[in-house]
Design an enzyme around this catalytic site. Structure first.
Site, short mmCIF file in Angstrom:
data_model
loop_
_atom_site.label_atom_id
_atom_site.label_comp_id
_atom_site.label_asym_id
_atom_site.label_seq_id
_atom_site.Cartn_x
_atom_site.Cartn_y
_atom_site.Cartn_z
N ASP A 199 1.13 -1.31 0.04
CA ASP A 199 -0.31 -0.10 0.07
C ASP A 199 1.07 1.50 0.07
O ASP A 199 0.77 1.86 -0.15
CB ASP A 199 -0.73 0.07 1.23
CG ASP A 199 -2.20 -1.13 1.02
OD1 ASP A 199 -1.95 -1.86 2.05
OD2 ASP A 199 -2.86 -0.67 0.28
C1 LIG Z 1 -0.78 -4.12 -5.77
S1 LIG Z 1 -2.74 -3.87 -4.69
C2 LIG Z 1 -1.69 -3.53 -3.04
C3 LIG Z 1 -2.82 -4.36 -1.89
O1 LIG Z 1 -4.10 -3.61 -1.99
C4 LIG Z 1 -4.40 -4.35 -0.76
O2 LIG Z 1 -5.34 -3.53 0.26
P1 LIG Z 1 -6.71 -3.07 -0.15
O3 LIG Z 1 -7.89 -4.66 -0.37
O4 LIG Z 1 -6.96 -3.53 1.18
O5 LIG Z 1 -7.20 -1.68 -0.50
C5 LIG Z 1 -3.41 -4.83 -0.28
O6 LIG Z 1 -2.22 -4.33 1.12
C6 LIG Z 1 -2.75 -5.30 -0.97
O7 LIG Z 1 -0.85 -5.54 -1.03
#
Ligand SMILES: CSC[C@H]1O[C@H](OP(=O)(O)O)[C@H](O)[C@@H]1O
Length: 318
Positions: A248
Site C-alpha cells: 500500500d
Molecule cells: C497491488 S494492491 C496493494 C495492496 O492493496 C490491498 O489492500 P486493500 O485490498 O485493502 O485495498 C493489499 O494491501 C495489497 O497488497
C-alpha cells in the site's frame, strides 16, 4: 484474458463490484467523484493502484459530463474532488500521489497564456486516462523483473513455488497485477510450479479475489488459511523461491505497509530461509515519509471481522 477491475471509455466508467465476488460478477456505474469515493471507501474497488485509477477516472467522467465553464470553477472543483478521493482511504499512497501530481500538472497548464477552461478540462481528462496504460505497463515490467529475480535465487531448473498474500492482481490494478504479476510472468515463462495464496482475513482478498483470478486463468494454486502459512513454508519445498506481496505504501527507508498479515509472513519467511519480496510500482512509494512509523494505518468497522456476508460469526462485543 484476466479479469477486469474496471471498464472505461470517455464519459463512462464501470467498476467490478468486488464486494460481490466470487459469487457475482457485477459492474456498477461510477458517474462522478462522489460515486468514486464511495466505491473506494466501501471497498467495492480496492488495491492501491486501482484506488488511484478509479478515483482519477471518476473525476474524468464527471468533467466529461459537466465541464465547468470558468477556469476558477474548474480549479476549485478539481481541488475539492481530489480532497474527497484522497480521504476515502488513508494507507495506500497512490491516490494521494495522483492527486498531488494532477494538481501540479493542472497548475502548470493553467499558467499557459489564453488557455480556456475547456482546454484545461480536456487536459485533466487525458491525464487521468493516461494512468490506465501506464499502470499495466508498469505491472508487466514488475512481473518480468520480479520473475527474473526469483529465478536467479532458485538455483535449479524447473518450476518454482510462490506464496502470496491478499490480492495484488488485475482486481487491484488496471491489469496484470503486481505480486500476482510476478506469478503471471513466471507462468508465462513456464517456470511456475505452484502458488499458495492466503485467504487474508478479514476481507478475504485471497479466498474471494486472488483464488478467483488464479482459477480463472488456470494457474496452479492452492488456497490456504492464514494460519496454514507456517506449515506450508515448512512442508512445501519452497527451497528458496519466495513469498511475494504487494504494498500500500513503501517509504524512504524501505519500510512497507501492506495488508494485515504481511508482517507475520515476513517473520515466517525469515525463519524458514525463504526470500520475501515486495512487488510495487513507484506510484506506491512515498519518499516524503522517513520511516514506516509515519504511515497512517487504516482501521475499519469491526463488522468486517465479526460478520461474513451479513452473518455474524463471532460473539458480539459487550
Ligand atoms: C497491488 S494492491 C496493494 C495492496 O492493496 C490491498 O489492500 P486493500 O485490498 O485493502 O485495498 C493489499 O494491501 C495489497 O497488497
Amino acid at each position: 484474458m484476466s479479469l477486469e477491475s474496471l471498464r472505461y471509455s470517455r464519459g463512462s466508467l464501470q467498476v467490478l463490484n468486488q464486494l460481490l465476488l466470487p459469487q457475482l460478477s457485477q459492474y456498477d456505474p461510477v458517474t462522478g467523484v462522489r460515486d468514486g469515493a464511495d466505491a473506494i471507501r466501501t471497498m467495492k474497488v480496492r488495491g492501491a493502484p486501482a484506488i488511484a485509477i478509479v478515483g482519477s477516472l471518476s473525476l474524468a467522467v464527471e468533467l466529461t459530463s459537466s465541464p465547468p465553464q470558468q477556469t476558477a470553477d474548474l480549479l476549485a472543483f478539481v481541488r475539492e474532488s481530489l480532497a474527497l478521493l484522497v480521504g476515502a482511504r488513508p494507507t495506500a499512497v497512490n491516490m494521494k500521489k495522483a492527486a498531488d501530481e494532477l494538481s501540479a500538472f493542472l497548475a502548470e497548464e493553467a499558467e499557459k497564456p489564453g488557455v480556456t477552461a475547456q482546454e484545461l478540462t480536456d487536459s485533466v481528462i487525458r491525464w487521468a486516462e493516461s494512468l490506465l496504460e501506464k499502470d499495466v505497463k508498469d505491472n508487466r515490467m514488475i512481473g518480468d523483473l520480479g520473475a527474473q529475480h526469483i529465478l536467479q535465487t532458485a538455483g535449479a531448473p524447473g518450476g518454482v513455488v510462490i506464496m502470496t498474500h491478499c490480492n495484488t492482481g488485475s482486481l487491484a490494478t488496471a491489469g496484470y497485477g503486481t505480486a500476482l504479476g510476478v506469478v503471471r510472468s513466471l507462468q508465462a515463462m513456464g517456470r511456475l510450479s505452484h502458488v499458495f495464496c492466503t485467504e487474508t482475513r478479514p476481507y478475504n482478498q485471497g479466498s474471494r479475489l486472488t483464488a478467483y483470478e488464479l482459477v480463472y486463468e488456470k494457474i496452479p494454486a492452492t488456497l490456504i488459511t492464514d494460519s496454514m502459512a507456517a506449515v506450508t513454508m515448512r512442508e512445501r519445498q519452497f527451497s528458496p523461491p519466495a513469498v511475494v506481496v504487494g504494498a500500500d505504501r513503501v517509504v524512504a527507508n524501505g519500510d512497507t505497509a501492506n495488508k494485515v498479515g504481511t508482517y507475520q509472513l515476513a517473520v515466517l519467511a525469515k525463519h524458514h530461509g525463504i526470500p520475501f519480496c515486495v512487488a510495487a510500482p513507484s506510484t506506491s512509494c512515498d519518499l516524503s515519509l522517513p520511516t514506516g512509523g509515519s504511515i497512517v494505518i487504516e482501521e475499519r468497522p469491526g463488522q468486517e471481522l465479526t460478520d461474513i456476508n451479513g452473518v455474524r460469526v463471532a460473539a458480539p462485543a459487550h
